[in-house]
Design a protein around this motif. Sequence first.
Motif, PDB file in Angstrom:
ATOM      1  N   VAL A 151       0.852  -1.189   0.000  1.00  0.00           N
ATOM      2  CA  VAL A 151       0.000   0.000   0.000  1.00  0.00           C
ATOM      3  C   VAL A 151       0.882   1.231   0.000  1.00  0.00           C
ATOM      4  CG1 VAL A 151      -1.924  -1.146   1.143  1.00  0.00           C
ATOM      5  CG2 VAL A 151      -0.180  -0.032   2.522  1.00  0.00           C
ATOM      6  N   GLU A 152       0.426   2.277  -0.699  1.00  0.00           N
ATOM      7  CA  GLU A 152       1.224   3.494  -0.799  1.00  0.00           C
ATOM      8  C   GLU A 152       1.026   4.415   0.388  1.00  0.00           C
ATOM      9  OE1 GLU A 152      -0.308   6.475  -3.704  1.00  0.00           O
ATOM     10  OE2 GLU A 152      -1.564   4.804  -4.378  1.00  0.00           O
ATOM     11  N   GLY A 153       0.004   4.177   1.182  1.00  0.00           N
ATOM     12  CA  GLY A 153      -0.198   5.005   2.360  1.00  0.00           C
ATOM     13  C   GLY A 153      -1.468   4.636   3.082  1.00  0.00           C
ATOM     14  N   ALA A 154      -1.374   4.398   4.390  1.00  0.00           N
ATOM     15  CA  ALA A 154      -2.534   4.051   5.195  1.00  0.00           C
ATOM     16  C   ALA A 154      -2.466   4.802   6.511  1.00  0.00           C
ATOM     17  CB  ALA A 154      -2.591   2.542   5.438  1.00  0.00           C
ATOM     18  N   CYS A 155      -3.618   5.286   6.992  1.00  0.00           N
ATOM     19  CA  CYS A 155      -3.684   6.068   8.227  1.00  0.00           C
ATOM     20  C   CYS A 155      -3.934   5.148   9.419  1.00  0.00           C
ATOM     21  CB  CYS A 155      -4.814   7.094   8.146  1.00  0.00           C
ATOM     22  SG  CYS A 155      -4.753   8.175   6.704  1.00  0.00           S
ATOM     23  N   GLU A 156      -3.447   5.567  10.569  1.00  0.00           N
ATOM     24  CA  GLU A 156      -3.675   4.804  11.789  1.00  0.00           C
ATOM     25  C   GLU A 156      -5.121   4.956  12.242  1.00  0.00           C
ATOM     26  OE1 GLU A 156      -2.011   4.435  16.396  1.00  0.00           O
ATOM     27  OE2 GLU A 156      -1.442   6.147  15.143  1.00  0.00           O
ATOM     28  N   ILE A 157      -5.709   3.854  12.691  1.00  0.00           N
ATOM     29  CA  ILE A 157      -7.042   3.858  13.284  1.00  0.00           C
ATOM     30  C   ILE A 157      -6.882   3.607  14.778  1.00  0.00           C
ATOM     31  CG2 ILE A 157      -9.329   2.798  13.313  1.00  0.00           C
ATOM     32  CD1 ILE A 157      -8.711   4.285  10.734  1.00  0.00           C
TER      33      ILE A 157
END
Length: 682
Positions: free
Chosen positions: A600-606
């Motif tokens: 993945v090129e970018g994922a936000c923290e949940i």
Amino acid sequence: AFLAGGRVLLALHAGSMAPGSRSQFWARKAGRLLAAVAVWLPLRTALLAALVLQRAERLDPTERLNLIDPLLSPWVGLAVLLPLALAAWRFAAMSTAGQPQANPPRSDAPDPLPLGSAPLWRQAFPVAMVLLGAAGAALLWQWSPVGRRMAGRVTVVERHSTWEPTDRPYDTESYGEEASYTYWAIYQYCSQYYSMSRLGREEPIDAQRLASTDVLVIKTITQRYSPEEIEAVRQFVADGGGLLLIAEHTDRRIQTPFANDLASQFGFKFRQDLLFRIGNAYEQEVRPGRVPHPMLARVPPLVLAVSCSIDPGTSTGEAAMRDVGLWSLPPDYHADNFFPEAELRPEARYGAFVQLWAARYGRGRVAAWTDSTIFSNFCTFEPGKAELMLAILEWLNHRSVLDRPWALRALRWLAVALAAATLAGAVVAVRRSGSAWLVLAAAAVGGIAAGSWIAHGIHRHAMPLPQPQRPLPKVVIDRTLSEVVLATDGFTDRGGGFGFGLLEQWIPRLGYVTTRAQGAEAFAGNVLLILSPTRSVPEEFRQDLAAYVAQGGKLLVVDTLGSPGTTANGVLAPFGLSVRHATSRQGVLRLANGWPGLPVEGACEIVGGEPFAWVDDLPVAARKRYGQGEVMAVGFGLEWNDRSFGGHWMRQPTEEEKKRYDLFFATLRALMEGQAVRGPAP
């Protein structure tokens, strides 16, 4: 229009003159106006023809023949109208100089008006007569009898049709044009409301087989019907059956002549053409009119793909959908799909065209539709399209004692007779009261408006859309907070790859139906999907959302890294979840069992809840129970946008794109069914 308006204006102006000279003044001036128009029309035609020919003469041979756009320009139309306006001003001026004027009544003369000192009933009677007469005429002219509902047995004919079948599954394994260009999804959707069945490719089309159905759907015919089969269908309608004929633009797959073998039995035919919108060729938004046909009375605005048009011929019926501002071209047989380029060529026709024809034949009904594409899987659940199919089937699933063609003609003639009687009564009233015409004209306009309003109300009340008897799981795409670009007519190129049109199209592969909604209507499904929200969250919506989940609803919030002005946290706050864009990660995404191993090129923290997806050790997706429902938050929305999904429904996916599809399917299925988010074993 100029001639008619000018003659009416002259008639109104003549009213200020003495009674003996009115008709003479009007006849002379109206004659001059008619002569000016008669001289102007051939000059106008010659001027416009010369303009087109001059443009053709100067055209480079390698350029397209886009020559007639001046003919479609209102400014050109206004410019060529100016000479006529000047001629009318010169030769048909409304000056009444030297003409005897109407004498004012003497104060001691009796009042000629049914007003003033006249009894109240004499004042009200002519006004009420005109009001009621105009309302009755408008009602009878526009009323389309609906009748009683039938059993709802709908049969789709697969025989003689190899295109857009209903029996080819739209699932999570088959992709490309062959999988997407079918009627599987719309068939499943309609099965919620009707007893659906298929007439197979090897089954006979005869009276015995058709006796077990109320509505017959014949779509995109690719093989000619035999005379015996045509007669069986004709007799089925004559005996009280409902028939839906679906065709497509131009003569794609040579289906129009085969469709017309059937349509001609009922007095109309499909034209072998393709319609474009003036100004924006490929986007045609259709909105039901002020008094829509019962089929459109509850259908929201929808955008068509491109259709052919219908020649109503000698059939008795109504133009349920007739749009203006269109132009058409014949087929281009050099193209694989016979699709002509959107060129304003000299042979183009323009104006108003019928796209949905509702005919009555014998004791039955026929609906003819001209844009088969909008019911294919990749278009089915865009706004208004599934509702349109449902409304057409529902109208065909009704019968009325007035379905006989002569009965409908009688209604129309009765409307004409009533209008003529009203007009005659108004003329008599005006002759007795010179200035009362304005009051009577206002009464006539009010009556037409009232009759039209009543007709609209009758249509809506007489044929409400049915309620699902076997509901399928529904996913609502929120449009209250989300402004992401979704597909239009299946096309996903308007969002530059950052829209979510393909994601919406893929949801029915799981057997779910979708709809787009906002406000309170967003809480009418099993799952509410909010994609990259950017609008502020109204407090009322937030409270309703919390109540929806607490009562058993499911919520899926998909956020994307770098989304400007994201309001995802405003949505998630009541549920104890949040998204942190500041702590994002690029790497390999995995679930609990290690699947799918997707870069993945970018994922936000949940933050909060129970994580179910990680990039390294950073949780980027989580879920949480809330009351009787559940909330999921996903921080890697970039992996599910149109660019990451391959950009178009016709493509076969790469291995990496297929992983993204499967990850989305696993997530949505787990939320809908209350299961763990797990993919196949690695």
